[in-house]
Design a protein around this motif. Structure first.
Motif, PDB file in Angstrom:
ATOM      1  N   GLY A  76      63.476  63.382  74.470  1.00 31.74           N
ATOM      2  CA  GLY A  76      64.036  62.234  75.169  1.00 31.74           C
ATOM      3  C   GLY A  76      65.407  61.936  74.581  1.00 31.74           C
ATOM      4  N   VAL A  77      66.409  61.810  75.436  1.00 29.14           N
ATOM      5  CA  VAL A  77      67.793  61.589  75.017  1.00 29.14           C
ATOM      6  C   VAL A  77      68.310  60.336  75.720  1.00 29.14           C
ATOM      7  N   THR A  78      69.094  59.527  75.001  1.00 31.99           N
ATOM      8  CA  THR A  78      69.683  58.348  75.622  1.00 31.99           C
ATOM      9  C   THR A  78      71.195  58.372  75.461  1.00 31.99           C
ATOM     10  N   LEU A  79      71.884  58.261  76.591  1.00 31.96           N
ATOM     11  CA  LEU A  79      73.340  58.097  76.602  1.00 31.96           C
ATOM     12  C   LEU A  79      73.596  56.593  76.596  1.00 31.96           C
ATOM     13  N   VAL A  80      74.157  56.086  75.507  1.00 35.09           N
ATOM     14  CA  VAL A  80      74.372  54.649  75.347  1.00 35.09           C
ATOM     15  C   VAL A  80      75.867  54.369  75.428  1.00 35.09           C
ATOM     16  N   ARG A  81      76.260  53.624  76.453  1.00 39.45           N
ATOM     17  CA  ARG A  81      77.665  53.240  76.633  1.00 39.45           C
ATOM     18  C   ARG A  81      77.881  51.819  76.142  1.00 39.45           C
ATOM     19  N   ASP A  82      79.110  51.554  75.743  1.00 37.76           N
ATOM     20  CA  ASP A  82      79.539  50.206  75.383  1.00 37.76           C
ATOM     21  C   ASP A  82      79.885  49.489  76.682  1.00 37.76           C
ATOM     22  N   SER A  83      79.134  48.460  77.024  1.00 40.77           N
ATOM     23  CA  SER A  83      79.357  47.747  78.290  1.00 40.77           C
ATOM     24  C   SER A  83      80.644  46.936  78.291  1.00 40.77           C
ATOM     25  N   GLU A  84      81.242  46.739  77.129  1.00 38.43           N
ATOM     26  CA  GLU A  84      82.462  45.945  77.032  1.00 38.43           C
ATOM     27  C   GLU A  84      83.737  46.783  77.091  1.00 38.43           C
ATOM     28  N   ALA A  85      83.619  48.082  76.968  1.00 42.44           N
ATOM     29  CA  ALA A  85      84.800  48.949  76.876  1.00 42.44           C
ATOM     30  C   ALA A  85      85.371  49.245  78.256  1.00 42.44           C
ATOM     31  N   ALA A  86      86.699  49.316  78.310  1.00 43.15           N
ATOM     32  CA  ALA A  86      87.377  49.697  79.552  1.00 43.15           C
ATOM     33  C   ALA A  86      87.204  51.200  79.774  1.00 43.15           C
ATOM     34  N   ALA A  87      87.368  51.629  81.020  1.00 41.41           N
ATOM     35  CA  ALA A  87      87.221  53.049  81.365  1.00 41.41           C
ATOM     36  C   ALA A  87      88.194  53.876  80.539  1.00 41.41           C
ATOM     37  N   PRO A  88      87.824  55.047  80.067  1.00 39.42           N
ATOM     38  CA  PRO A  88      86.575  55.749  80.333  1.00 39.42           C
ATOM     39  C   PRO A  88      85.403  55.289  79.487  1.00 39.42           C
ATOM     40  N   GLY A  89      85.611  54.364  78.563  1.00 36.05           N
ATOM     41  CA  GLY A  89      84.505  53.780  77.827  1.00 36.05           C
ATOM     42  C   GLY A  89      84.271  54.383  76.465  1.00 36.05           C
ATOM     43  N   ARG A  90      83.174  53.912  75.868  1.00 38.55           N
ATOM     44  CA  ARG A  90      82.777  54.399  74.547  1.00 38.55           C
ATOM     45  C   ARG A  90      81.305  54.781  74.599  1.00 38.55           C
ATOM     46  N   LEU A  91      80.955  55.750  73.777  1.00 38.86           N
ATOM     47  CA  LEU A  91      79.609  56.315  73.761  1.00 38.86           C
ATOM     48  C   LEU A  91      79.052  56.235  72.344  1.00 38.86           C
ATOM     49  N   LEU A  92      77.779  55.856  72.220  1.00 36.76           N
ATOM     50  CA  LEU A  92      77.126  55.812  70.921  1.00 36.76           C
ATOM     51  C   LEU A  92      76.795  57.235  70.473  1.00 36.76           C
ATOM     52  N   LEU A  93      77.212  57.567  69.268  1.00 41.08           N
ATOM     53  CA  LEU A  93      76.896  58.869  68.677  1.00 41.08           C
ATOM     54  C   LEU A  93      76.328  58.652  67.283  1.00 41.08           C
ATOM     55  N   LEU A  94      75.529  59.619  66.848  1.00 42.89           N
ATOM     56  CA  LEU A  94      74.889  59.573  65.539  1.00 42.89           C
ATOM     57  C   LEU A  94      75.300  60.790  64.727  1.00 42.89           C
ATOM     58  N   ARG A  95      75.460  60.577  63.429  1.00 38.31           N
ATOM     59  CA  ARG A  95      75.665  61.711  62.523  1.00 38.31           C
ATOM     60  C   ARG A  95      74.370  61.882  61.748  1.00 38.31           C
ATOM     61  N   GLN A  96      73.739  63.042  61.971  1.00 35.69           N
ATOM     62  CA  GLN A  96      72.435  63.320  61.387  1.00 35.69           C
ATOM     63  C   GLN A  96      72.527  64.531  60.470  1.00 35.69           C
TER      64      GLN A  96
END
Length: 185
Positions: A39-59
């Motif tokens: 299961g994968v989730t693409l999490v965007r920042d709802s406050e960011a202007a286009a093209p936006g921001r994406l949540l990423l993890l360093r594992q």
């Protein structure tokens, strides 16, 4: 989570991710013999202007950034597993019904791996990100047009949504890939 359990998790994850990829795959397949579903989730920042921001993890091993994702438990619905993994890895605890299936929802990889992909938008300024330091070293929102070094698997997956380094902006075929829609928070 108590400190001893956290330390043990850090050691186990550290050892697992230091193993060569084929060995890790064999270990996972020993538990899930037919195919692997994540299961994968693409999490965007709802406050960011286009093209936006994406949540990423360093594992571990920490050489690139990836998406909140993980294996589904036996009998677990993909949307429930994606929400669970998002909470475990980033501290963003959402009801599974807050997630929306991405288009395409299922991405089948050549070596027997299936990713069930979901998306959600959250306000980054008020969303507290919490990582355990074992399974995830760091979590942060990154500008979509200036992503950090991604893991190969993440770069390939994002290409299905017209995002990331594997999509050439002047490539006419990239227009055929589905775009990840913006959602209002």
């Amino acid at each position: 989570m108590d400190p001893r359990r956290r330390a043990l998790r850090a050691i186990v994850y550290g050892v697992f991710y230091r193993l060569p990829h084929p060995v890790r795959r064999r270990l996972v397949r020993a538990v899930v013999p037919k195919y692997i579903v994540g299961g994968v989730t693409l999490v965007r920042d709802s406050e960011a202007a286009a093209p936006g921001r994406l949540l990423l993890l360093r594992q571990p091993p920490g050489r690139g950034w990836g998406l909140p994702a993980g294996l589904l438990r036996r009998g677990e619905a993909p949307i429930v597993g994606a929400a669970r993994e998002l909470g475990e890895e980033s501290g963003i605890h959402l009801d599974p019904h807050e997630l929306t299936p991405a288009v395409p929802n299922a991405v089948v990889h050549a070596k027997g791996w299936v990713d069930m992909v979901f998306e959600v938008s959250v306000p980054a300024s008020t969303t507290v990100l919490e990582v355990d330091g074992a399974e995830v070293y760091e979590a942060a929102f990154h500008p979509i047009d200036d992503l950090p070094r991604l893991t190969v698997a993440t770069a390939r997956l994002l290409a299905y949504y017209g995002l990331g380094p594997l999509v050439a902006p002047d490539d006419p075929t990239s227009m055929e890939r589905p775009k990840l829609p913006q959602h209002d928070g």
